[in-house]
Enzyme design. Structure first.
Site, PDB file in Angstrom:
ATOM      1  N   HIS A   1       0.856  -1.194   0.000  1.00 48.66           N
ATOM      2  CA  HIS A   1       0.000   0.000   0.000  1.00 48.66           C
ATOM      3  C   HIS A   1       0.886   1.236   0.000  1.00 48.66           C
ATOM      4  CE1 HIS A   1      -3.145   2.857   1.113  1.00 48.66           C
ATOM      5  NE2 HIS A   1      -3.985   1.922   0.725  1.00 48.66           N
TER       6      HIS A   1
ATOM      7  N   ASP B   1      -7.884  -5.211  -0.245  1.00 50.39           N
ATOM      8  CA  ASP B   1      -8.364  -6.088  -1.329  1.00 50.39           C
ATOM      9  C   ASP B   1      -8.024  -7.548  -1.110  1.00 50.39           C
ATOM     10  OD1 ASP B   1      -7.486  -3.348  -3.354  1.00 50.39           O
ATOM     11  OD2 ASP B   1      -9.519  -4.079  -2.997  1.00 50.39           O
TER      12      ASP B   1
HETATM   13  C1  SDX Z   1      -6.091   0.142  -3.059  1.00 50.20           C
HETATM   14  O1  SDX Z   1      -4.303   4.660  -2.043  1.00 50.20           O
HETATM   15  C2  SDX Z   1      -5.243   4.021  -1.482  1.00 50.20           C
HETATM   16  O2  SDX Z   1      -5.658   4.359  -0.418  1.00 50.20           O
HETATM   17  C3  SDX Z   1      -5.813   2.839  -2.240  1.00 50.20           C
HETATM   18  C4  SDX Z   1      -6.846   1.983  -1.521  1.00 50.20           C
HETATM   19  C5  SDX Z   1      -8.117   2.746  -1.264  1.00 50.20           C
HETATM   20  O3  SDX Z   1      -8.829   2.392  -0.321  1.00 50.20           O
HETATM   21  O4  SDX Z   1      -8.454   3.648  -2.090  1.00 50.20           O
HETATM   22  O5  SDX Z   1      -6.313   1.544  -0.293  1.00 50.20           O
HETATM   23  C6  SDX Z   1      -7.237   0.762  -2.349  1.00 50.20           C
HETATM   24  O6  SDX Z   1      -5.829   0.499  -4.175  1.00 50.20           O
HETATM   25  C7  SDX Z   1      -5.226  -0.874  -2.342  1.00 50.20           C
HETATM   26  C8  SDX Z   1      -4.023  -1.378  -3.191  1.00 50.20           C
HETATM   27  C9  SDX Z   1      -4.518  -2.472  -4.150  1.00 50.20           C
HETATM   28  N1  SDX Z   1      -3.450  -2.826  -5.097  1.00 50.20           N
HETATM   29  C10 SDX Z   1      -2.810  -3.999  -5.036  1.00 50.20           C
HETATM   30  O7  SDX Z   1      -2.984  -4.839  -4.149  1.00 50.20           O
HETATM   31  C11 SDX Z   1      -1.824  -4.249  -6.178  1.00 50.20           C
HETATM   32  C12 SDX Z   1      -0.531  -4.826  -5.612  1.00 50.20           C
HETATM   33  N2  SDX Z   1       0.138  -3.781  -4.815  1.00 50.20           N
HETATM   34  C13 SDX Z   1       1.033  -2.924  -5.525  1.00 50.20           C
HETATM   35  O8  SDX Z   1       1.112  -2.900  -6.858  1.00 50.20           O
HETATM   36  C14 SDX Z   1       1.579  -1.748  -4.728  1.00 50.20           C
HETATM   37  O9  SDX Z   1       1.862  -2.198  -3.459  1.00 50.20           O
HETATM   38  C15 SDX Z   1       0.709  -0.501  -4.675  1.00 50.20           C
HETATM   39  C16 SDX Z   1       0.310  -0.057  -6.028  1.00 50.20           C
HETATM   40  C17 SDX Z   1      -0.498  -0.754  -3.838  1.00 50.20           C
HETATM   41  C18 SDX Z   1       1.552   0.598  -4.006  1.00 50.20           C
HETATM   42  O10 SDX Z   1       2.608   0.865  -4.841  1.00 50.20           O
HETATM   43  P1  SDX Z   1       3.728   1.989  -4.476  1.00 50.20           P
HETATM   44  O11 SDX Z   1       3.420   2.648  -3.180  1.00 50.20           O
HETATM   45  O12 SDX Z   1       3.917   2.835  -5.684  1.00 50.20           O
HETATM   46  O13 SDX Z   1       4.995   1.125  -4.203  1.00 50.20           O
HETATM   47  P2  SDX Z   1       5.948   0.564  -5.329  1.00 50.20           P
HETATM   48  O14 SDX Z   1       5.138   0.025  -6.470  1.00 50.20           O
HETATM   49  O15 SDX Z   1       6.981   1.601  -5.616  1.00 50.20           O
HETATM   50  O16 SDX Z   1       6.633  -0.695  -4.584  1.00 50.20           O
HETATM   51  C19 SDX Z   1       7.717  -0.486  -3.658  1.00 50.20           C
HETATM   52  C20 SDX Z   1       8.499  -1.796  -3.696  1.00 50.20           C
HETATM   53  C21 SDX Z   1       8.939  -2.175  -5.123  1.00 50.20           C
HETATM   54  O17 SDX Z   1      10.082  -3.000  -4.995  1.00 50.20           O
HETATM   55  P3  SDX Z   1      11.576  -2.289  -5.187  1.00 50.20           P
HETATM   56  O18 SDX Z   1      11.515  -1.580  -6.528  1.00 50.20           O
HETATM   57  O19 SDX Z   1      11.686  -1.342  -4.009  1.00 50.20           O
HETATM   58  O20 SDX Z   1      12.516  -3.456  -5.144  1.00 50.20           O
HETATM   59  O21 SDX Z   1       7.669  -2.873  -3.244  1.00 50.20           O
HETATM   60  C22 SDX Z   1       7.465  -3.800  -4.310  1.00 50.20           C
HETATM   61  C23 SDX Z   1       7.798  -3.067  -5.593  1.00 50.20           C
HETATM   62  O22 SDX Z   1       8.237  -3.999  -6.594  1.00 50.20           O
HETATM   63  N3  SDX Z   1       6.041  -4.174  -4.258  1.00 50.20           N
HETATM   64  C24 SDX Z   1       5.597  -5.413  -4.450  1.00 50.20           C
HETATM   65  C25 SDX Z   1       4.214  -5.328  -4.253  1.00 50.20           C
HETATM   66  N4  SDX Z   1       3.866  -4.067  -3.953  1.00 50.20           N
HETATM   67  C26 SDX Z   1       5.016  -3.343  -3.955  1.00 50.20           C
HETATM   68  N5  SDX Z   1       6.229  -6.569  -4.778  1.00 50.20           N
HETATM   69  C27 SDX Z   1       5.427  -7.661  -4.889  1.00 50.20           C
HETATM   70  N6  SDX Z   1       4.089  -7.672  -4.706  1.00 50.20           N
HETATM   71  C28 SDX Z   1       3.454  -6.513  -4.382  1.00 50.20           C
HETATM   72  N7  SDX Z   1       2.147  -6.517  -4.209  1.00 50.20           N
END
Ligand code: SDX
Length: 429
Positions: free
Chosen positions: A307, A365
């Protein structure tokens, strides 16, 4: 003395005032930065940028706190109803019995949609994703209620637009589902409460009336409450940005629905179930999928994990996880293989250094889809359920932006393209 920050540029000192909210969050006010320095800030994804001041929802990502108008979601999920939470978010206080009865009556009276909406629905192929239908039909409300387009609305007109949207979205959502399976549309019933009415429209048939199950109604109420608002998330920021141009409430929410559809945002709940089903089909080896999620060369992500704000457990996920156990138990589905895989996945991820280092925890989710599936809601409707829940939050945030007369949103950029060059005729290229 008031706190401030000093920037020294080319020997010149610029002072940035610090603003502080009621929960002591602080921000540098950079409102005059470009005028004073010629510089702008750079923050892709707005990870460090506050776009507004808001009195609606407070969340603390480190402590895992979420409150709507000051009320903890744990209490609201336990004691309130979704329609009451909608009133709280939109109008700022818990309603008296008389206020709630009036609001609830108005919503009931507006749950029917114009019959011509059936013609629009019939124009969609049965393969259409319900989120695309939902955003289209919500935007079409500007055609049925053209006065809603006016940038300046009286309080009564605005409240009528709000009531219409709150009342009609469940009907539009249920009919988009019926359209996708080729079943007859079911009309709302005035004697049913908001959540029961939606279930009735979803699962009744001309040949058989849906039998309400109090466990299902209670679980759905709780899920809708937990999704109702979440400060400046992607879809809410979309609703605010579109609304800041004085676009209509219906047009702004239609845009928000499309943002929520994204798999990184609300679309993740559908992705989670599809991921769990893929793991089940693959023999249930969660370690293989954990490895894929950690592999930088693999685009696979553990959907439902991570998140932007919560660097601790998403408080909603805790409540939903408990509700999932209760609902599946009550429906005799406690041996759900998907629940077992989800629990294994969660345990594996929570003890894996990759996820620990990145503070990746289950989000809202991760477990919601398991409940929706147990309630009989089809996977393609999961993000529609998220939209149904988030609607009051979108409305409250749009209303706050317009009441505060906030300026049109127009971020700047750092240009990295070609320097000036002259046009070259086709013959010389
Ligand atoms: C919602 O904003 C809100 O409030 C949203 C929400 C709401 O109520 O409105 O809470 C609802 O959208 C919840 C999130 C649902 N999405 C997912 O579950 C999709 C999977 N999660 C991600 O794609 C990710 O965690 C996000 C999009 C939720 C957040 O992304 P960020 O904050 O931009 O973080 P990032 O993508 O830069 O990740 C940071 C690191 C990266 O690794 P490095 O480059 O540092 O090595 O964490 C890794 C990412 O690769 N990472 C994951 C991951 N999420 C982040 N690796 C594997 N699996 C994951 N799910």
């Amino acid at each position: 003395m008031a706190e401030s920050a000093e920037i020294i540029l080319d020997g010149k000192s610029i002072t940035l005032p610090v603003i502080e909210g009621t929960e002591h969050e602080k921000a540098f006010d950079i409102g005059k930065l470009r005028d004073q320095t010629g510089y702008v800030t750079y923050d892709p994804g707005y990870k460090n940028t506050g776009a507004t001041k808001s009195a609606i929802t407070f969340l603390d990502g480190e402590e895992g706190i979420l409150r709507y108008r000051g009320y903890p979601i744990e209490q609201l999920a336990e004691k309130s109803t979704f329609l009451e939470v909608a009133y709280l978010l939109i109008y700022g206080s818990l309603p008296t019995q008389a206020e709630f009865d009036a609001f609830s009556y108005e919503v009931t009276q507006h749950s029917l949609v114009h019959e011509d909406i059936r013609k629009i629905l019939d124009g969609f192929p049965s393969s259409a994703h319900p989120m695309g239908i939902l955003s289209s039909i919500v935007c079409s409300l500007t055609a049925f209620y053209p006065k809603s387009i006016a940038p300046e609305l009286s309080k009564e007109e605005l409240n009528l637009n709000i009531v219409r949207l709150i009342a009609k979205l469940p009907t539009i959502a249920a009919w988009s589902y019926k359209n996708s399976v080729g079943h007859p549309y079911v009309y709302p019933r005035n004697e049913l409460d908001y959540t029961s009415n939606f279930l009735y429209m979803m699962f009744s048939y001309p040949t058989e009336q849906y039998q309400q199950n109090p466990v299902v109604v209670s679980a759905l109420n709780k899920l809708l409450i937990l999704h109702a608002d979440h400060e400046q998330n992607c879809s809410t920021s979309t609703v605010r940005l579109v609304g800041s141009a004085n676009a209509s409430l219906y047009g702004s929410v239609s845009a928000g629905i499309n943002a929520l559809w994204g798999p990184l945002h609300g679309g993740a709940n559908q992705e989670v179930i599809e991921m769990l089903e893929a793991i089940e089909a693959d023999g249930g080896d969660t370690s293989k999928f954990i490895a894929k999620a950690k592999d930088k060369n693999d685009s696979f992500r553990l959907m439902g994990f991570g998140h932007r704000v919560y660097k601790n457990f998403d408080p909603r996920a805790k409540i939903i996880k408990k509700a999932a156990d209760e609902v599946l138990q009550a429906l005799g589905k406690q041996d759900s293989p998907l629940l077992k895989i989800a629990q294994e996945l969660e345990q594996a991820a929570l003890t894996d250094q990759y996820f620990i280092d990145r503070k990746l925890y289950p989000n809202v989710d991760f477990y919601s889809g398991i409940i929706y599936k147990a309630l009989g809601i089809p996977t393609e409707m999961f993000t529609v359920m998220f939209a149904l829940g988030r609607l009051p939050g979108w409305i409250a945030q749009w209303k706050e932006l317009r009441e505060n007369k906030e300026p049109i949103g127009r971020p700047r950029q750092i240009y990295t393209g070609e320097l000036e060059r002259d046009y070259v005729g086709m013959e010389n290229r």
